[in-house]
Design an enzyme around this catalytic site. Sequence first.
Site, short mmCIF file in Angstrom:
data_model
loop_
_atom_site.label_atom_id
_atom_site.label_comp_id
_atom_site.label_asym_id
_atom_site.label_seq_id
_atom_site.Cartn_x
_atom_site.Cartn_y
_atom_site.Cartn_z
N HIS A 32 -12.45 10.53 4.25
CA HIS A 32 -11.66 11.05 5.29
C HIS A 32 -11.97 10.69 6.57
O HIS A 32 -11.22 10.41 7.56
CB HIS A 32 -11.39 12.62 4.91
CG HIS A 32 -10.58 12.68 3.67
ND1 HIS A 32 -10.83 13.87 2.78
CD2 HIS A 32 -9.50 12.27 2.95
CE1 HIS A 32 -9.85 13.97 1.82
NE2 HIS A 32 -9.09 12.90 1.93
N GLU B 165 -0.88 -8.71 -7.58
CA GLU B 165 -2.38 -8.17 -7.20
C GLU B 165 -3.21 -8.32 -8.59
O GLU B 165 -4.22 -7.73 -8.62
CB GLU B 165 -2.42 -7.11 -6.43
CG GLU B 165 -1.85 -5.75 -7.10
CD GLU B 165 -1.70 -4.59 -5.86
OE1 GLU B 165 -2.77 -4.43 -5.30
OE2 GLU B 165 -0.89 -3.65 -6.27
N ASP C 33 -6.86 -6.71 -4.43
CA ASP C 33 -7.14 -6.41 -5.87
C ASP C 33 -7.19 -7.70 -6.70
O ASP C 33 -7.74 -7.89 -7.58
CB ASP C 33 -6.10 -5.60 -6.55
CG ASP C 33 -6.12 -4.15 -6.01
OD1 ASP C 33 -7.38 -3.71 -6.56
OD2 ASP C 33 -5.56 -3.44 -5.63
N CYS D 117 -0.57 -9.29 1.68
CA CYS D 117 -0.79 -8.39 2.81
C CYS D 117 -2.46 -7.82 2.50
O CYS D 117 -3.04 -6.88 2.85
CB CYS D 117 -0.18 -6.80 2.39
SG CYS D 117 0.00 -6.68 0.43
C1 PEP Z 1 -4.38 -5.23 -1.93
O1 PEP Z 1 -4.68 -5.10 -3.12
O2 PEP Z 1 -4.56 -6.51 -1.55
C2 PEP Z 1 -3.68 -4.40 -1.13
C3 PEP Z 1 -3.17 -4.67 -0.09
O3 PEP Z 1 -3.45 -3.13 -1.68
P1 PEP Z 1 -4.71 -1.94 -1.64
O4 PEP Z 1 -5.79 -2.67 -0.56
O5 PEP Z 1 -4.17 -0.90 -0.89
O6 PEP Z 1 -5.14 -1.80 -2.82
MG MG Z 2 -4.13 -3.40 -4.14
#
Ligand code: PEP
Ligand code: MG
Length: 586
Positions: free
Chosen positions: A191, A433, A457, A504
């Site tokens: 946090h 992912e 991931d 992303c």
């Molecule tokens: C990812 O896994 O690339 C992703 C964008 O999701 P997070 O980082 O929230 O797991």
């Molecule tokens: Mg992810």
Amino acid sequence: METIQGIPVSSGIAIGRAFVLDAVERYVPERRIRPEDVENEIERLWLAIGGALDELTALRTKTEEELGADPAKILDFHIGILQDPTLMTPVQDRIRDGLVNAERAVAERFEQLAQQFRTMGSAVFRQKANDIIDLDRRVLGRLLGQTDDRLSEIDGAVVLVAHELTPSQAASIDRSKILAIATDAGGRTSHTSIIARALQIPSVVGCHALTNTTQDGDKVIIDGEQGVVLVRPESATVESYTERQTAQRAKRLELRSFSELEPVTLDGTRIKLLGNIEFPEEATTTLENGGDGVGLYRTEFLWLTRNHAPSEEEQFEAYRKALELLNGLPLTIRTLDLGADKYTQQQSEEPERNPFLGLRSIRYCLQNLPMFKTQLRAIVRASAFGPMKIMFPLVSTVMELRQTKMLLRDVCEELEEESIPFDRDLETGMMVEVPSAALMAKVFATEVSFFSIGTNDLIQYTLAVDRGNERVANLYTGAHPAVLQLIKSVVRAARRRSVEVSICGEIAAEPIYTMLLIGLGIRTLSVVPSQIPYIKRVVRSVDIERCERVARKIGTFDSERQVLNCLRDELRKVNPESLTDSSGDA
Ligand code: PEP
Ligand code: MG
């Protein structure tokens, strides 16, 4: 001079005097009390708890005003504990039955609670132990006639050094007085790290024994980009960091001008740059950095900043707020991605042996249907207020996706029956992912209208490397040819079916990958908002043909080292300053 490597949490360089906030061990006197003093002692206890509650409520209001509703909700956990009679009544019983003073009973009870949290499997729970210690200090401070106001002693601009900052301490920080934060403990998802990023204070966590080597007043340098802390640096080092700091500030200013420019390649191809956000307020940061909208809203932070599941109304308000702040630009909402390293405070199941391979994300949602349906209702209702897309995380089988879409249809029908407005053309997409989803992209492409490749991931599952384990961090890289082959095949499958595809994961925010990703056919990147100008700068200095040439060349390599060397060389040719400014694999 001591150099300590930690985990970079919030970028920027700060040079200043350390203010060391020790984990002060208070002396808690143990006093036997007479039976006739019991009621008086119990009254003192409730007065102290009441005072601490008032203090926390005021802090919550202040945090909400300054940081927004979500960071403020972190304090709900503290308030909830003090208000919970099942947790606090045992303190009263201990005074009555054990005839001990209130201070002693409080110290024992909070230590017991902290220990319970410490022994829980998930990191989120372990972090809760610190929240308990924070509460212990607040209540004890009142009983002992002290207030926990060491932070309020700060009267100039300092670098805050602490073993671990509790969230309420972080939230009570006066931005004008704290140049930077460095802590012994903590991780990127704690946090305190979330708040540090929200405050945009340069921060490094996970510095191990920093508080042992730092004294109040020591000169320290915090490099929030590299995750380095330098204690008592020599004057030459200070000089060189001062230069870097000035250069960094100048670059930031210069880069701000990129926010206003279009992310267009030299041959006129428009690349879409979106923001990844955790709180609705970051929609504004995305726009300030020149983003085209939000490509990933990690809604699980609504759960992580509360000690109860957010209601449909609370969620609806958050989603609608993000849409409003985006002012007509699109918002991609990702449904709850809890589990693995992100557990809700209420999670009471046995810790899993392999949580990253366990009941997380969409799997967790599909086993908690009422909660999932509540979220879907909130999202679909918000869709009436602006352009929105919905995206499902960690999909690994087609059946999972179909089941989820069916639920979504049910929710839409319900809203229809209730005459609640929503966007009937709400686009549905999924995160790619997991290797199984990447390999089956052809099939998944018939089911959704967009893919968002989550490389964070995808890398860990493809290479079998835990993304949060510093001991194998050297093996964790997006430059591994296996990862690149998967990205390439997902893009190809998506294009054949005219399915939109974006990235992303963090590699999208690293300038060293920009040419390669464009060369592989990616036209939409979703990144942490502050990186948008950095990526724009690269986009504006390349053309598609060059990017495709780079991607073809990279396709012939069989090791990540060759890939990285080539990416570095190519970036150096078109935009050398991007190499020196960027972090990560570069
Ligand atoms: C990812 O896994 O690339 C992703 C964008 O999701 P997070 O980082 O929230 O797991
Ligand atoms: Mg992810």
